[in-house]
Motif scaffolding. Structure first.
Motif: not given
Length: 115
Positions: A51-60, A62-68, A83-85, A87-94
């Motif tokens: 659940l913790r991982h899902s929460h973090a994944s959904h925040m990212l 949704s473009k919530i800033h990684p610092k938050v 380091d952990i998350y 990979h869930l932000m593939p659009n960062m390179q684009e």
């Protein structure tokens, strides 16, 4: 507000009254809540960590800033979160590529205007 609603329903809250109780009406102990949630999650094959991982994944996602996200997860540094998350932000390179392209275009336009 809750007290007013309870009075409207004919319930008088006192120090022995609890909002959430066990099935027999006795106070719910924190350990009991953890046990109940754990049983529910086990039935659905979900872990608290999942659940913790899902929460973090959904925040990212949704473009919530990684610092938050880092602060909400309690990571000691944003590097751990990334380091952990990351990979869930593939659009960062684009997005970085489009920024690079915009900067190159601006530099080239400036050079053409000057030159």
């Amino acid at each position: 507000m809750q007290v007013q609603e309870l009075l409207r329903l004919g319930v008088r809250a006192d120090n022995d009254w609890h909002v959430v109780t066990q099935a027999d009406g006795s106070p719910l102990r924190p350990r009991s809540l953890t046990h109940a949630v754990s049983e529910f999650l086990k039935e659905w094959r979900i872990t608290l960590h999942g659940l913790r991982h899902s929460h973090a994944s959904h925040m990212l996602a949704s473009k919530i800033h990684p610092k938050v996200v880092q602060e909400r997860l309690g990571h000691s540094s944003i590097a751990i979160t990334m380091d952990i998350y990351s990979h869930l932000m593939p659009n960062m390179q684009e997005e970085a590529t489009s920024v690079d392209g915009a900067l190159r275009a601006a530099i080239n336009k400036r050079a053409d205007d000057v030159g």
